[in-house]
Design an enzyme around this catalytic site. Structure first.
Site, PDB file in Angstrom:
ATOM      1  N   GLU A 177      43.100 -75.922  48.076  1.00 32.11           N
ATOM      2  CA  GLU A 177      42.825 -77.100  47.224  1.00 32.11           C
ATOM      3  C   GLU A 177      44.104 -77.544  46.499  1.00 32.11           C
ATOM      4  O   GLU A 177      44.058 -78.045  45.375  1.00 32.11           O
ATOM      5  CB  GLU A 177      41.721 -76.810  46.185  1.00 32.11           C
ATOM      6  CG  GLU A 177      40.408 -76.333  46.771  1.00 32.11           C
ATOM      7  CD  GLU A 177      39.521 -77.435  47.344  1.00 32.11           C
ATOM      8  OE1 GLU A 177      39.820 -78.623  47.130  1.00 32.11           O
ATOM      9  OE2 GLU A 177      38.535 -77.099  48.019  1.00 32.11           O
TER      10      GLU A 177
HETATM   11  C1  FAD Z   1      41.775 -69.212  53.824  1.00 35.05           C
HETATM   12  C2  FAD Z   1      42.223 -70.641  53.840  1.00 35.05           C
HETATM   13  C3  FAD Z   1      41.294 -71.657  53.984  1.00 35.05           C
HETATM   14  C4  FAD Z   1      41.727 -72.986  54.046  1.00 35.05           C
HETATM   15  N1  FAD Z   1      40.805 -73.981  54.290  1.00 35.05           N
HETATM   16  C5  FAD Z   1      41.266 -75.228  54.559  1.00 35.05           C
HETATM   17  C6  FAD Z   1      40.369 -76.245  55.047  1.00 35.05           C
HETATM   18  O1  FAD Z   1      39.151 -76.020  55.176  1.00 35.05           O
HETATM   19  N2  FAD Z   1      40.875 -77.465  55.368  1.00 35.05           N
HETATM   20  C7  FAD Z   1      42.205 -77.755  55.229  1.00 35.05           C
HETATM   21  O2  FAD Z   1      42.601 -78.864  55.538  1.00 35.05           O
HETATM   22  N3  FAD Z   1      43.080 -76.822  54.768  1.00 35.05           N
HETATM   23  C8  FAD Z   1      42.655 -75.572  54.439  1.00 35.05           C
HETATM   24  N4  FAD Z   1      43.535 -74.612  54.006  1.00 35.05           N
HETATM   25  C9  FAD Z   1      44.940 -74.950  53.873  1.00 35.05           C
HETATM   26  C10 FAD Z   1      45.438 -74.942  52.440  1.00 35.05           C
HETATM   27  O3  FAD Z   1      44.945 -76.068  51.761  1.00 35.05           O
HETATM   28  C11 FAD Z   1      46.951 -74.850  52.482  1.00 35.05           C
HETATM   29  O4  FAD Z   1      47.272 -73.542  52.873  1.00 35.05           O
HETATM   30  C12 FAD Z   1      47.608 -75.179  51.155  1.00 35.05           C
HETATM   31  O5  FAD Z   1      47.442 -76.543  50.841  1.00 35.05           O
HETATM   32  C13 FAD Z   1      49.099 -74.850  51.133  1.00 35.05           C
HETATM   33  O6  FAD Z   1      49.760 -75.328  52.257  1.00 35.05           O
HETATM   34  P1  FAD Z   1      50.684 -74.350  53.121  1.00 35.05           P
HETATM   35  O7  FAD Z   1      49.884 -73.153  53.445  1.00 35.05           O
HETATM   36  O8  FAD Z   1      51.268 -75.111  54.231  1.00 35.05           O
HETATM   37  O9  FAD Z   1      51.817 -73.900  52.107  1.00 35.05           O
HETATM   38  P2  FAD Z   1      53.198 -74.642  51.873  1.00 35.05           P
HETATM   39  O10 FAD Z   1      52.958 -76.080  51.585  1.00 35.05           O
HETATM   40  O11 FAD Z   1      54.151 -74.284  52.953  1.00 35.05           O
HETATM   41  O12 FAD Z   1      53.676 -73.938  50.523  1.00 35.05           O
HETATM   42  C14 FAD Z   1      54.388 -72.696  50.470  1.00 35.05           C
HETATM   43  C15 FAD Z   1      54.878 -72.487  49.051  1.00 35.05           C
HETATM   44  O13 FAD Z   1      55.772 -73.546  48.691  1.00 35.05           O
HETATM   45  C16 FAD Z   1      55.310 -74.221  47.537  1.00 35.05           C
HETATM   46  N5  FAD Z   1      55.605 -75.644  47.654  1.00 35.05           N
HETATM   47  C17 FAD Z   1      55.288 -76.487  48.648  1.00 35.05           C
HETATM   48  N6  FAD Z   1      55.703 -77.726  48.378  1.00 35.05           N
HETATM   49  C18 FAD Z   1      56.319 -77.663  47.179  1.00 35.05           C
HETATM   50  C19 FAD Z   1      56.972 -78.608  46.354  1.00 35.05           C
HETATM   51  N7  FAD Z   1      57.071 -79.914  46.659  1.00 35.05           N
HETATM   52  N8  FAD Z   1      57.515 -78.172  45.196  1.00 35.05           N
HETATM   53  C20 FAD Z   1      57.422 -76.877  44.827  1.00 35.05           C
HETATM   54  N9  FAD Z   1      56.799 -75.952  45.554  1.00 35.05           N
HETATM   55  C21 FAD Z   1      56.263 -76.328  46.721  1.00 35.05           C
HETATM   56  C22 FAD Z   1      53.828 -73.933  47.487  1.00 35.05           C
HETATM   57  O14 FAD Z   1      53.307 -74.065  46.165  1.00 35.05           O
HETATM   58  C23 FAD Z   1      53.748 -72.531  48.018  1.00 35.05           C
HETATM   59  O15 FAD Z   1      54.006 -71.619  46.993  1.00 35.05           O
HETATM   60  C24 FAD Z   1      43.109 -73.289  53.891  1.00 35.05           C
HETATM   61  C25 FAD Z   1      44.033 -72.247  53.704  1.00 35.05           C
HETATM   62  C26 FAD Z   1      43.605 -70.948  53.691  1.00 35.05           C
HETATM   63  C27 FAD Z   1      44.651 -69.861  53.544  1.00 35.05           C
END
Ligand code: FAD
Length: 602
Positions: free
Chosen positions: A413
């Site tokens: 989220e």
């Molecule tokens: C169990 C699980 C269920 C999920 N369910 C869904 C679902 O039903 N539908 C769906 O669409 N998605 C889903 N997700 C995806 C989830 O919303 C994303 O994992 C989340 O939004 C973070 O994206 P990412 O994993 O690519 O992390 P990244 O965006 O790669 O982030 C990695 C780190 O970098 C930081 N970061 C990234 N951008 C910035 C910035 N601009 N400035 C500072 N810090 C930053 C983040 O805070 C984090 O600490 C799910 C994920 C999991 C693990």
């Protein structure tokens, strides 16, 4: 019954510059008998169907079990809380749906499946669907006949959600879109019948739209394949998949809202998801506290129950203080959303538009509660493990699952970093647009720190007069640091993320501390005695003051120098002054009361 007078008198973020009367906030003690019955139904469902099967759910080899439990929840009506009655749901108001989310929030993997279906899976259609789409899909989703999943994230597109590579090409005759792309981390992916898929429209010129569009994709459209479920740290029973769309043909009428409106849909739906995640965390945390109290009341060391040790009482009380405060702030914001929905509808706006507008208005509070709730839950599960000692580390005791399952909440989220930045960004943007009048009050604070402090100790004879002064000062601390940071960095403040994190913490703590104080004031006015609740509120306030001070100091020292640094640090000291209180005693009273009842009692 407590008299309520909460109406849409405040805008999102405005708490920073406006004082709210206790009579204007909703407090959980005001839930009606009917709402409490709904909560009891949810609790019984968890007790009967979910908690006895937690191991089975987590170790299930196929998603059939979780899907069948969703069917049972559907039979009970738990899937249709936010779906309008004309489409087979119950059309409950926002805070009732929050209450359902809170109670079911203690359902571990099941609660994730449930909230993905009822929230991000169903609400896009409730808010943005046209009449045909609503009539076709909502009754099936409300009953549980169909399950939904929300497909936004991709391997290279997580926090940067609008950068997805999935494409939707419109056919020459304009009759269908062909979807191609890969989605990742999709909750309920393995058993969903309907996918809300975000993709950019590419009309054949090779140039895709700048913004996402949203599509309602039925499993049976074909061209959908998926990987095996992900192996995860926690919520192991929640089915999470990578999903591939290979020439998946979607009828043109299954475009949700308008072309290019998908990012807005994604963001607005996440507003609901965020505040609900906060309140779900409250539900999960209450259960952990009860478990911890019960264990502490059984486990003996040194010839006595560990619940008699001050160190353990401190933990139990701290857990309760944080959860009580978080719960308070969640429902306060929830009622603000409900009030605004009602007021917009009275002025002629449609139900769906009113809901969207209200959620947008309180998007700041939604982001704040996501961060606060998920971090309170992590605190609680961590201390829960500690209360259990070695048994906390055993996979046969409940803390193991609670600890692992909690962690995801700081990630999905929108990560907590993203939500912290959004909190500050939205406040600043609204100020720039003139929607929030922070400028005037911020200038007044600058004047105040340059003047001789007011040492008068005279206080009105009203409840929490001194504490309200502390709160007014916390707001001044926020305005002082935010104002100075904006002046220093101007448009480049967004590059100073460390400062944004500090500011977000200051804002969140101020909001939650104010909320808990208002709740207890209202409660004490109605009931005459709320001694323990006063202990909870005052303990929270003292902790909030310390956090605001720490975050403020970290921010100021990172950008101010010389005289400016000295003046601001003095200002911060002035604005984070609070009369000392024996917090050991407040915590002991809180813990003793819970230990006596052998459960979380607030
Ligand atoms: C169990 C699980 C269920 C999920 N369910 C869904 C679902 O039903 N539908 C769906 O669409 N998605 C889903 N997700 C995806 C989830 O919303 C994303 O994992 C989340 O939004 C973070 O994206 P990412 O994993 O690519 O992390 P990244 O965006 O790669 O982030 C990695 C780190 O970098 C930081 N970061 C990234 N951008 C910035 C910035 N601009 N400035 C500072 N810090 C930053 C983040 O805070 C984090 O600490 C799910 C994920 C999991 C693990």
């Amino acid at each position: 019954m407590i008299a309520t007078e909460h109406k849409a008198t405040i805008k999102g973020g405005e708490f920073l510059i406006k004082e709210t009367a206790a009579s204007q906030v909703f407090i959980p003690e005001e839930f009606s008998e009917e709402q409490q019955m709904i909560a009891a139904t949810c609790r019984e469902f968890l007790e009967r169907e979910i908690w006895p099967r937690l191991d089975e759910i987590d170790h299930a080899k196929s998603p059939e079990l979780i899907a069948s439990l969703m069917d049972k929840a559907g039979e009970l009506g738990l899937l249709g809380t936010s779906v309008p009655e004309e489409f087979g749901g119950f059309g409950m108001n926002f805070n009732t749906s929050m209450l359902v989310t809170e109670v079911t929030g203690a359902g571990h993997s099941f609660s994730v499946a449930l909230s993905a279906h009822t929230g991000i899976g169903t609400l896009p259609i409730v808010y943005y669907g046209n009449e045909e789409q609503k009539a076709k899909y909502l009754p099936k989703l409300a009953s549980g006949e169909w399950k939904a999943a929300y497909c936004l994230t991709e391997p290279d597109s997580g926090s940067d959600a609008n950068s997805g590579k999935t494409r939707a090409r419109l056919s020459e005759d304009g009759k269908y879109y062909t979807l191609n792309g890969q989605k990742m981390w999709i909750t309920n992916g393995g058993f969903a019948d309907l996918f809300i898929v975000f993709a950019k429209v590419d009309d054949g010129s090779g140039q895709a739209d700048k913004n996402l569009s949203a599509f309602l994709v039925e499993k049976d459209f074909g061209g959908i394949t998926m990987n095996e479920p992900e192996h995860k740290m926690g919520i192991k029973g929640s089915d999470t998949r990578q999903i591939f769309f290979n020439d998946c043909q979607v009828p043109a009428e299954n475009l949700l809202s308008t072309r290019g409106n998908g990012f807005k849909i994604a963001v607005n739906i996440l507003n609901v998801g965020r505040i609900k995640l906060g309140v779900a965390a409250v539900g999960g945390a209450k259960k952990v506290i009860t478990n911890a109290i019960q264990y502490a009341n059984e486990r003996q060391q040194f010839g006595t129950l560990i619940s008699s040790f001050g160190a353990i009482k401190h933990k139990l009380a701290e857990m309760a203080v944080k959860v009580y405060a978080c719960e308070t702030a969640c429902y306060r914001a929830g009622q603000n959303i409900d009030d605004l929905i009602e007021s917009l509808k009275t002025n002629g706006m449609s139900d769906a538009d009113a809901k969207l507008k209200a959620l947008e208005q309180f998007a700041i509070e939604c982001a704040m509660m996501k961060v606060h709730g998920s971090e309170v839950l992590d605190y609680v599960v961590d201390e829960g493990v500690q209360v259990y000692g070695g048994m906390g580390y055993s996979a046969d005791a409940p803390m193991d699952r609670a600890y692992r399952d909690a962690r995801i909440n700081r990630i999905f989220e929108g990560t907590n970093e993203i939500n912290r930045m959004l909190t500050v960004d939205m406040i600043l943007k609204r100020t720039m647009k003139g929607e929030l009048d922070l400028m005037g009050p911020a200038m007044a604070v600058v004047k105040e720190i340059m003047s001789i402090p007011d040492f008068s100790t005279e206080e009105e004879e009203v409840m929490f007069a001194a504490e309200k002064k502390v709160l007014r000062n916390l707001k001044k601390a926020v305005l002082m640091v935010a104002g100075a940071a904006v002046q220093k960095f101007m448009m480049k403040l967004s590059e100073e993320q460390e400062i944004l994190m500090n500011l977000a913490d200051m804002v969140i703590e101020t909001y939650v501390a104010e909320s808990v104080l208002l709740r207890v004031e209202k409660l004490a006015n109605a009931q005459g005695d709320a001694a323990l609740q006063k202990d909870l509120a005052l303990t929270y306030l003292h902790e909030a003051v310390e956090k605001v001070n720490n975050a403020g100091r970290a921010a100021i020292t990172s950008f101010a120098e010389g005289d400016e640094l000295r003046v601001m640090l003095m200002g911060l000291k002035r604005f984070t002054k609070i009369e000392p209180l024996n917090l050991k005693e407040t915590r002991r009273r809180i813990a003793d009361a819970m230990i006596a009842e052998n459960k979380y009692i607030f």
